[in-house]
Design an enzyme around this catalytic site. Structure first.
Site, PDB file in Angstrom:
ATOM      1  N   GLU A   1     -64.969  27.885 -35.165  1.00  8.78           N
ATOM      2  CA  GLU A   1     -64.051  27.394 -34.534  1.00  8.78           C
ATOM      3  C   GLU A   1     -64.928  26.063 -34.838  1.00  8.78           C
ATOM      4  O   GLU A   1     -66.099  25.596 -33.978  1.00  8.78           O
ATOM      5  CB  GLU A   1     -64.377  27.124 -33.128  1.00  8.78           C
ATOM      6  CG  GLU A   1     -63.261  28.442 -32.583  1.00  8.78           C
ATOM      7  CD  GLU A   1     -62.773  29.052 -31.011  1.00  8.78           C
ATOM      8  OE1 GLU A   1     -63.981  27.879 -30.324  1.00  8.78           O
ATOM      9  OE2 GLU A   1     -62.564  30.127 -31.118  1.00  8.78           O
TER      10      GLU A   1
ATOM     11  N   GLU B   1     -61.120  22.155 -24.943  1.00  7.77           N
ATOM     12  CA  GLU B   1     -60.703  22.907 -25.862  1.00  7.77           C
ATOM     13  C   GLU B   1     -59.564  22.659 -26.562  1.00  7.77           C
ATOM     14  O   GLU B   1     -58.368  22.610 -25.602  1.00  7.77           O
ATOM     15  CB  GLU B   1     -60.174  25.170 -24.995  1.00  7.77           C
ATOM     16  CG  GLU B   1     -59.485  25.481 -25.930  1.00  7.77           C
ATOM     17  CD  GLU B   1     -59.966  26.799 -25.829  1.00  7.77           C
ATOM     18  OE1 GLU B   1     -60.989  27.228 -25.174  1.00  7.77           O
ATOM     19  OE2 GLU B   1     -59.471  27.727 -26.496  1.00  7.77           O
TER      20      GLU B   1
HETATM   21 ZN   LIG Z   1     -64.348  29.203 -28.652  1.00  7.93          ZN
END
Ligand SMILES: [Zn+2]
Length: 293
Positions: free
Chosen positions: A15, A161
């Site tokens: 990520e 997120e």
């Molecule tokens: Zn993550």
């Protein structure tokens, strides 16, 4: 009062948005009135390999019982003990607040993930939502008394997120959205630290409470069905009666269960959860923000 803040990226090594933002903050440290901001790459070994983890998910390795177990010797258990030693040496928090940066392959926009619904965290979310289009997801109910997340090393925390974005990819728009949410967080706590007055943004907060992980149904050969096009990308939207959710290779559809109507799925078809969790069911809640005094 929140004065010491850790911003963590790369808790999941593929990520890259959080990794890029942390490296940018390290290259160009920012002065924020009243705050001490530190940064951390959560799982450098996994970042190097652009994998979510080396042996197991680092963000599930922070249960107190596991941190206290020195016989766990896999990569992430060892890294979890290092991170805990840095952010909570001798069991005393070295930071008041952790911001943990993540991305999702699901169409979730900017999601503010809370482990608790403490007034201080709800006030922060209200302040972020006033500046950045975003939604709040309460995760606490999915776990027992011991939460496994890195962010639980501090007394208070938020995971930001953002998606949709593939793993191992940087996108300008996702970077900017994440950066805006981080800036809003720092601005909120800076204002609190300098003036001491919490903002009077609103008295309640619209949020989504996670209640259940839904597994992929399997076909006769034991293979997961595919998320139906009528569900794909509809994160946060209430499920409707008879809405098709999955499709088999022969075209057979599996529809929404009656008891799920009105609930809102998130993390739909999230790559990191395949082939276990197809989506997480949430219910919409209106939380009183209250006072942190
Ligand atoms: Zn993550």
């Amino acid at each position: 009062v929140i004065r010491r803040i850790a911003i963590v990226g790369g808790t999941h090594g593929n990520e890259l948005t959080g990794v890029a933002l942390v490296r940018d903050l390290e290259a160009r440290p920012r002065i924020t009135d009243g705050l001490e901001v530190r940064t951390l790459i959560g799982n450098p070994g996994a970042v190097e390999q652009c994998r979510r983890f080396v042996d197991r998910d680092l963000n599930r390795a922070f249960r107190p019982s596991e941190l206290a177990n020195p016989t766990l010797s896999d990569h992430e258990s060892r890294r979890a003990r290092e991170v805990a030693a840095e952010l909570r040496p001798d069991g005393e928090p070295a930071v008041d607040f952790i911001v943990d940066l993540h991305t999702t392959t699901s169409n979730m926009g900017v999601s503010l993930l809370l482990a608790s619904s403490h007034p201080l965290e709800l006030q922060l979310c209200a302040a972020i939502m006033a500046r950045v289009p975003s939604r709040v997801l309460l995760l606490g109910g999915l776990w027992g008394s011991e939460l496994p997340y890195l962010k639980t090393l501090a007394p208070h925390s938020l995971a930001i997120e953002v998606g949709p974005i593939p793993q191992g990819v940087l996108r300008h728009d996702i970077l900017e959205q994440t950066r805006a949410a981080v800036e809003a967080t720092l601005a909120h706590f800076s204002r609190l630290a300098v003036t001491g007055t919490p903002p009077a943004d609103s008295t309640t907060l619209a949020a989504f409470e996670a209640i259940e992980n839904v597994a992929y149904p399997l076909d006769a050969a034991g293979r997961p069905l595919v998320v139906h096009r009528d569900l794909q990308d509809r994160d946060w939207q209430p499920l409707e009666a008879d809405q098709p959710l999955f499709v088999a290779a022969d075209g057979t559809e599996q529809k929404c269960l009656p008891e799920w109507v009105g609930l809102c799925p998130v993390f739909i078809n999230e790559a990191a959860y395949y082939p276990d969790t197809a989506f997480v069911l949430t219910r919409q809640v209106e939380l009183p923000i209250g006072s942190s005094d």
